[in-house]
Each structure stands twice: as structure tokens, then as C-alpha cells.
Motif scaffolding. Structure first.
Motif, PDB file in Angstrom:
ATOM      1  N   ASP A 771       2.832  31.897-192.114  1.00 11.53           N
ATOM      2  CA  ASP A 771       1.727  32.625-191.494  1.00 11.53           C
ATOM      3  C   ASP A 771       1.381  33.878-192.294  1.00 11.53           C
ATOM      4  O   ASP A 771       0.213  34.278-192.371  1.00 11.53           O
ATOM      5  CB  ASP A 771       2.088  33.022-190.053  1.00 11.53           C
ATOM      6  N   TRP A 772       2.403  34.524-192.864  1.00  7.72           N
ATOM      7  CA  TRP A 772       2.156  35.701-193.702  1.00  7.72           C
ATOM      8  C   TRP A 772       1.283  35.319-194.898  1.00  7.72           C
ATOM      9  O   TRP A 772       0.321  36.023-195.240  1.00  7.72           O
ATOM     10  CB  TRP A 772       3.491  36.288-194.150  1.00  7.72           C
ATOM     11  N   CYS A 773       1.629  34.185-195.506  1.00  5.55           N
ATOM     12  CA  CYS A 773       0.847  33.704-196.652  1.00  5.55           C
ATOM     13  C   CYS A 773      -0.597  33.436-196.241  1.00  5.55           C
ATOM     14  O   CYS A 773      -1.551  33.822-196.933  1.00  5.55           O
ATOM     15  CB  CYS A 773       1.460  32.430-197.219  1.00  5.55           C
ATOM     16  N   ASP A 774      -0.774  32.772-195.102  1.00  5.75           N
ATOM     17  CA  ASP A 774      -2.117  32.417-194.634  1.00  5.75           C
ATOM     18  C   ASP A 774      -2.945  33.664-194.332  1.00  5.75           C
ATOM     19  O   ASP A 774      -4.114  33.757-194.730  1.00  5.75           O
ATOM     20  CB  ASP A 774      -2.030  31.553-193.374  1.00  5.75           C
ATOM     21  N   GLU A 775      -2.343  34.607-193.625  1.00  4.61           N
ATOM     22  CA  GLU A 775      -3.095  35.786-193.206  1.00  4.61           C
ATOM     23  C   GLU A 775      -3.396  36.730-194.367  1.00  4.61           C
ATOM     24  O   GLU A 775      -4.310  37.551-194.274  1.00  4.61           O
ATOM     25  CB  GLU A 775      -2.353  36.527-192.089  1.00  4.61           C
ATOM     26  N   HIS A 776      -2.630  36.613-195.448  1.00  2.00           N
ATOM     27  CA  HIS A 776      -2.886  37.443-196.632  1.00  2.00           C
ATOM     28  C   HIS A 776      -3.600  36.667-197.737  1.00  2.00           C
ATOM     29  O   HIS A 776      -3.813  37.201-198.831  1.00  2.00           O
ATOM     30  CB  HIS A 776      -1.574  38.030-197.166  1.00  2.00           C
TER      31      HIS A 776
END
Length: 808
Positions: A771-776
């Protein structure tokens, strides 16, 4: 009823099963268990009974039978009664350990009093009997002569148990073992076992826990109540056993808090706690510490105690007062350190070896034999044996059998130092250094490197207030706030809230909580792991001094984080520039470059906070004298960071750094000072910008296309190869990179530990690093982080290897 339900299993274990109907408490078991009879309970007991039957088919000796009882009940309790296990710290003792304690107690009894366990009027008590293993092994051991066994059994053996099922099994087990030993056909009940809370018998109000908790069965348990009173009046001189381990519940949701025993806790306060200068004394009220305090008082001025317990007391920073009390209260102390501390990581964990209790306890374990001989004059003689490094559980059990007794020549005398250290003794040089921490926080005149410091953020609800996903964190916080505002602490739903003492207190005061998305920040949860964090007065259990270090969460600041006192891992230091968690280092203590104070009225710039220096005027003045007027507080800050990385410092003062916050000094050589400043700045640059390092040239990434992770893992028996996912493998990882360790792990191992999809068992909350990858908008973030952190390790090691030599 329960008796019928598990009869097949009991018949398999106890050939004389029919005699249990004569036991004082078992006569009411049918009624009691019928009240507890549920569908889930039935299913547990059916499975348990079948396990007993199958295992007993291969048991041919008494020793094997005892192992079956221990192992099966251990597993049963963890499955059927997990909160009871947590509250009371239930673990069952391997027979090798039991036999060692029994032989040792008999030997020191003979050495000091010319008596044996077989002698008349030598009363023996197992106060936390569990399944009765200590008493049954004593009956089987031959330490009680055949001619004395009936007298001993009927008059001089005593056992207590407060868990109903365990009590039932212990009674059957002891009675069956006794009848087997003498080959008796006539039934002799074991009247020495009491259904009671041992600690409660020490309290002023002479209440019987069994009586009060089972009021519907006062008449059947009247005999048990009388037994308790008779035991209290008996002069007990031998106490053996495995005390409960737990210090209490993990959260207020669990309703598993330890019982409060005012009299015992007062005795601890007046003795063990009074003798320590440690600030945090909570560990002194662990159940096993209470057992030592209770047992010492119970035997009076003479007798022997033989316990297997958590080994934390041997070297714990807050236990120096307890150790000093042992020196004064006893004549001889024998300690067999079985190690097995699995709250460590990496090489240290491997060195600690196997866990004696298997999955039952991650704590280090020790066998302790304590002797009170009134004829002895002066301090106790202390005999110590360390079981050794890298031993598996089975190897440790074999070693225990080989050593056999504490009177073995392998035990060596140790002499405590003036600081109360028994092992890992501290010297005096360290005390002459300058402390990083002030005696009083925010003291402008402090004669220390820093004017203040703080623990990291303690949330007591990490699953709720940390998440890789900003949007999921918002949802979680809104959900738990809504539940908090509309329910009381009596409403326990772990999928909606984690109650802690702080939130209970706020709720009881009528405090409402309002969600504020501006309170979500990027925080450092563990080394090399950023997550979104909800930084809030009401949903963070303890923020310590962080509101003065990051008052709004947006301030520019730098903190050097070190382990708190008593951390078991090797010392390390780590720098952060964001809100950091308590677990960044073990119970982390963080020293800031700056701190912030609420602005006085009339501030010309309209700022809410004014920045203050964390480095003291005292240390700046000394540094200017030694190195010139150009020295700044920032230079000193980075000097500290460089100095704390000196390998010789960490090695020479490893014992001190586990029991004290760091103390260092200003080197006399100005060139070395500036070299350490430069190294500290370089280390800080790498560690603060760990995500931005160039990938190492020799490391090879094979594959691509899908960069999502589930759980990173090494290839089998090959730490140079990392299986990223089914599409990507990372090869040629330099083994040297694992030598740089922060808080017990290398950077790569921290990434493997944190960057995996996890679901919190209590709340059901998922924390997904993808999710961190997706949101960034960076699908390769985790892959690049891995490569970058390998570089962090290699660069750090290069800088550390070239630090100037400093003499201590």
C-alpha cells in the motif's frame, strides 16, 4: 460430564483411574464441570483424550508417562485457556529439570543440615504444582526410601494448584504414582494437595480462592479449605517447583491482569525494590519474583528453595536489590543459567540456544537453589554455572542430566561487585565518564551532553495507529474513535478498540476524542521502516517528552536513539529525524539536537514554539576549551553519534551499556575529535537517507515485472540469495553486510521482518507494505529499499572500520 468425556484418556494414563472418585475435590468435579460444559469444551476434551490415548500406546516407563502428561497439558492449556496461560504464566517443566532440582535440594539439605528429603518431619511443598510433576518425580526418584514413602505421602508432601483442571490431573497423577511405587491395591488418598492460590494464603485475609470462586460447592470443598489452613500452620522447610512466569496482560482488552497481593508486594517494595536505584521497577513485581519473595519468607530462618524460573533476575538492571537481598538472606545460592533468551535476534539468539520450555517461554531460564542455614555467618556463597553457547534444547536437557546436581565441581564461586552485579560485572571507568542524559530533564545547567531525552512513542495499540496505508489508517482511527466515544471500557471488542489504562482513564473522565487527519505523519516504526502514524495525545498511550521534541509533528529535529536500560541485545545507536517508536531500539531513549518550548506571549514572529538546544552549555564550553571556539553544538551532536559507533567502546563497556544509559567523554586529541565529528556526520547522512543510497554494484536482480511482496525470504541455507517474490530473486548479497546490526538485526533483516503482509490477530487489521508503494506511486520502492540498505550496511561498516582509535 467431564469425567465421562475424557475417561478414555485418563484410563490410558492412569491404570487405577477408579480411585479418583475418593479425592476431596474430584467428588464434586462432575457437578462443577457440568456447569462449564460447552460445545467447544467438549470438542477440546475429545481431541485431548484422543491425543492421550495415542501417545500412551508408546509409553512404557514412568518417565515417558510423565513427559506425555507435561507435553499434552501444556498444549491443551495454550489452546483451550490462552488468557489463563498468559495471566498465570503456565509452562510445564521437563522431567530432566525436575530431577536436577530434586537431586540438588536433597544434596544441599544433606550438606547443610545432615538431613535428606526422606527424613521424618522434613515437609516438602510444591506451591505451583501444575500437573504434579515435582511430587510424582520425587516419589519415583528413590530419594525417599521405600520404608518412609507411606509416611511421607500421608503427612509430609504438600502441593497447591489454583487451575481446576490442573489440580484434578495433579491429584490423580500423584495418587497413581504413589500406588504404583508401592504396588498397593488399597487406596490411600493424597490429602496433601490443596486447591488454592498459594500467594493468597500469605495475605492477611485468610480467604480460600477455591471456596470463594465456587460458592455453590461449599460443602464438598470444606475439606479442602481445612487442608489449606492445616498447611498454613505446618512448618515448611523445603519449597520446590516452577513458579508462574507472567507479569500481566498485554492490553486491557485481555482481562488477564495478574491478581494483586498487597502483602507480598509490600514485602517486595521493602526489600528487592528498596535496594535498587532503577527508575522502572515493574519487573520486580513479576509473578516469579513474587514467588521468590514468598518462598523466602515462608521457610523462615532455615530451609531450602529449589525453583526453575525466568533468568532475568540474574543480570537485570532493576534486580540488583533482589540479588543483594539474596546475598544477605541466604547462606548459599546456586544458579544454573540455562540461557535460551529468544527476545534477542540474529547471532545473539543463536548463541542463547534452545528454549528449555519449547514454545512455552521466550525468556532465559535458570535453576536456582537457595539455602538458609542459621549456622552460617556472613554473606551468602554464590555458585554459578552457565550451560554454554549454541546448545539445542535436547543438548541442554542432556547436559542437565550429566551435571546432575548443584554440588557438581562444574559450579564455580562468583563474588558480586559493589554494584550488585553477579555476572557481566561492570568496572569503575564508565562511572567517571560524562553521561549523555541529565539527572533532571530540561535542566539548562546539567553537567551532561544533553539537557533532555525521551522514550520513543508507546502506543499500546500499534495495529490501530500505524499502517503503511494512509487511507486504511484513517479508517482504522475513525472506527476506534467512534467505538471509544460510544462505549465503555467494559465493552471489549478487539476488532473495534484496544483499551489501555490511559484510554480507560480518559473515558472515565468523560473525555471525547475527535479525529483529525492532520495528526497523521510519517514515523520511523523500526530501523529502516517508515509507516504512517497517528500522533495523538489520546490514542498514543505514552508520548513521554516527544511533545517537546516534535510538538506539532512537523518540526525539524534529529534524535540519537539508544536502547533503554536492561535491553538484552548488543548495544547500537540509530539516528532519526521523525517521530519514532519505542521499539526503534529496545525501549528506546532518544537524545535530541533540539527541543521546543511554547512561545511566550508577544513573540515577534508569531511562532507557537521556540527552539531550544539539546546539547548543553556545559559540554559546549568544555569542547571549546579543548578544540577551539569554532566548535558548535551540532559538531558535538555528531561527535556523540560517531563515538557511540566505536567498536572498542561497545565491546569494553557491553555490560555497562545494558545496565546504564551511555556515558562517554571528550577525547584529548583534537584531531580525533574532528575525525569522530566527520564520521558521525557521514553515518547520519547514510542512516537518515537510507532510502536514497545507490544499489551495490555486485548485487544482481534476476527477473521483474511484478514488484509486490508477501513475505521476503532467503533461499534455503543461502543468505546471499533473497527470494523477493515468485518473479524476482536478488543474488550475490555480500555476507559482510549482515555484520552491521541495529537493535539486533541488519538493515536487510529489518526489511524482511517489516515489509511483509501482516494481519493483526486481535483486531483483524491488515498492514500491507504494498500500500505504501501504491500511495507513493513507486512500485519498485521495496526492491530499491532492499538494494539501498545493503549499501547502507557496507558504507557503515567502512566508516566504522576507519574510526580513530580511542583509549579508555
Amino acid at each position: 460430564g467431564s469425567t465421562r468425556r475424557d475417561q478414555t484418556g485418563f484410563e490410558a494414563l492412569f491404570e487405577n483411574y477408579s480411585f479418583v472418585n475418593n479425592n476431596a475435590v474430584s467428588k464434586s468435579m462432575q457437578k462443577i464441570f457440568s456447569l462449564l460444559d460447552t460445545e467447544d469444551d467438549n470438542e477440546h476434551m475429545k481431541k485431548f483424550s484422543e491425543s492421550v490415548r495415542q501417545r500412551c500406546e508408546i509409553a512404557t516407563t514412568a518417565d515417558q508417562r510423565q513427559k506425555i502428561i507435561i507435553e499434552l497439558y501444556d498444549k491443551f492449556f495454550k489452546t483451550a485457556l490462552p488468557l489463563t496461560v498468559e495471566r498465570l504464566g503456565i509452562v510445564y517443566t521437563p522431567v530432566e529439570v525436575v530431577d536436577f532440582i530434586l537431586q540438588s535440594v536433597n544434596d544441599v539439605l544433606k550438606k547443610n543440615f545432615n538431613r535428606t528429603l526422606s527424613n521424618k518431619k522434613v515437609h516438602i511443598l510444591d506451591p505451583f504444582t501444575g500437573t504434579g510433576t515435582f511430587i510424582t518425580r520425587l516419589i519415583q526418584s528413590g530419594l525417599i526410601q521405600q520404608k518412609d514413602l507411606l509416611r511421607k505421602y500421608q503427612n509430609e508432601l504438600h502441593a497447591n494448584e489454583i487451575i481446576l483442571l490442573a489440580y484434578y490431573i495433579a491429584a490423580i497423577n500423584i495418587e497413581n504414582t504413589f500406588h504404583d511405587a508401592l504396588g498397593l491395591k488399597d487406596f490411600f488418598p493424597f490429602d496433601g494437595i490443596c486447591f488454592t492460590d498459594t500467594f493468597q494464603t500469605f495475605e492477611d485475609d485468610d480467604k480460600n480462592q477455591a471456596q470463594t470462586s465456587l460458592e455453590n460447592f461449599k460443602d464438598p470443598l470444606q475439606e479442602n479449605s481445612e487442608r489449606v489452613k492445616e498447611q498454613i500452620d505446618t512448618e515448611i522447610k523445603i519449597i520446590i517447583g516452577n513458579p508462574p512466569y507472567s507479569v500481566g496482560q498485554k492490553s486491557a482488552n485481555d482481562n488477564a491482569q495478574n491478581n494483586f497481593y498487597p502483602k507480598i508486594e509490600e514485602r517486595i517494595s521493602l526489600t528487592y525494590a528498596a535496594g535498587t536505584n532503577a527508575t522502572n521497577k515493574n519487573s520486580l513485581y513479576d509473578s516469579y519474583i513474587k514467588a521468590f519473595r514468598w518462598a523466602s519468607d515462608r521457610i523462615g530462618d532455615s530451609g531450602v528453595i529449589g525453583f526453575v524460573t525466568n533468568a532475568g533476575w540474574i543480570d537485570g538492571a532493576a534486580m540488583d536489590g533482589m540479588r543483594n537481598c539474596f546475598v544477605k538472606e541466604f547462606s548459599e545460592v546456586y544458579v544454573f543459567n540455562l540461557r535460551g533468551n529468544q527476545r534477542t535476534q540474529g547471532e545473539m539468539s543463536r548463541r542463547e540456544g534452545g528454549k528449555i520450555f519449547g514454545s512455552g517461554s521466550r525468556a532465559p531460564i535458570a535453576i536456582t537453589i537457595l539455602v538458609k542455614n542459621p549456622a552460617h555467618i556472613g554473606d551468602a556463597e554464590i555458585f554459578y554455572l552457565d550451560i554454554g553457547d549454541y546448545l539445542s534444547r535436547d543438548e541442554k536437557l542432556s547436559r542437565i542430566q550429566a551435571v546432575r546436581t548443584v554440588l557438581s565441581d562444574e559450579f564455580k564461586i562468583i563474588t558480586p561487585n559493589d554494584k550488585g552485579d553477579w555476572i557481566n560485572q561492570r568496572g569503575n571507568d564508565f562511572e567517571n565518564f560524562i553521561p549523555l542524559a541529565p539527572a533532571k530533564k530540561f535542566d539548562a545547567t546539567a553537567q551532561s551532553f544533553f539537557s533532555t531525552y525521551s522514550c520513543g512513542l508507546q502506543t499500546n495499540r500499534d495495529a490501530w495507529v500505524y499502517n503503511f496505508s494512509h487511507s486504511e489508517l484513517e479508517k482504522n482511527i475513525q472506527l476506534t474513535i467512534d467505538y471509544y466515544n460510544t462505549h465503555t471500557p467494559l465493552d471489549v471488542d478487539p476488532t473495534k478498540i484496544t483499551w489501555a489504562s490511559s484510554t480507560v482513564s480518559y473515558k472515565n473522565r468523560g473525555q471525547k476524542i475527535i479525529f483529525d487527519s492532520a495528526k497523521i505523519f510519517h514515523g520511523i516504526y523500526r530501523p529502516f521502516c517508515k509507516e504512517n502514524v497517528y500522533y495523538d495525545e489520546y490514542l498514543n498511550h505514552r508520548r513521554y517528552q516527544l511533545p517537546k521534541i516534535f510538538p506539532t509533528g512537523n518540526e525539524e529535529n534529529f534524535l540519537i536513539c539508544v536502547p533503554g536500560i536492561g535491553d538484552s541485545k548488543n548495544f547500537s545507536a540509530f539516528i532519526v529525524n521523525k517521530i519514532c517508536d519505542l521499539g526503534i531500539e529496545g525501549a528506546s531513549q532518544c537524545f535530541p539536537l533540539y527541543w521546543y518550548e511554547a512561545a511566550a506571549q508577544g513573540n515577534l514572529f508569531g511562532d507557537s514554539y521556540e527552539r531550544r538546544d539539546g546539547v548543553t552549555e556545559f559540554i559546549l564550553g568544555r569542547a571549546k576549551i579543548l578544540y577551539g571556539l569554532d566548535v558548535t553544538r551540532e559538531d558535538i551532536f555528531y561527535y556523540v553519534y560517531g563515538f557511540l559507533h566505536l567498536p572498542a567502546y561497545r565491546e569494553k563497556f557491553s555490560a555497562e551499556l545494558k545496565k546504564s544509559l551511555p556515558r562517554i567523554f571528550l577525547v584529548e586529541d583534537a584531531k580525533k575529535f574532528w575525525a569522530l565529528v566527520k564520521a558521525g556526520r557521514e553515518l547520519a547522512e547514510i542512516h537518515l537517507h537510507y532510502e536514497e543510497q545507490e544499489p551495490p554494484a555486485q548485487v544482481e536482480v534476476v527477473g521483474g515485472g511484478n514488484y509486490r511482496v508477501k513475505k521476503l525470504r532467503f533461499a534455503k541455507d543461502d543468505r546471499t540469495t533473497l527470494i523477493y517474490n515468485e518473479y524476482i530473486t536478488i543474488k550475490n548479497i555480500p555476507l559482510k553486510s549482515f555484520e552491521y546490526v541495529v537493535n539486533g538485526r541488519s538493515p536487510l533483516e529489518w526489511i524482511m521482518d517489516r515489509y511483509q503482509v501482516k494481519v493483526d490477530s486481535a483486531s483483524g487489521i491488515e498492514n500491507n507494505p504494498n500500500d505504501w508503494c501504491d500511495e507513493h506511486g513507486d512500485e519498485k520502492y521495496i526492491l530499491n529499499l532492499i538494494l539501498s540498505c545493503i549499501t547502507v550496511s557496507m558504507k557503515t561498516l567502512e566508516i566504522v572500520e576507519n574510526l580513530p582509535a580511542v583509549e579508555f
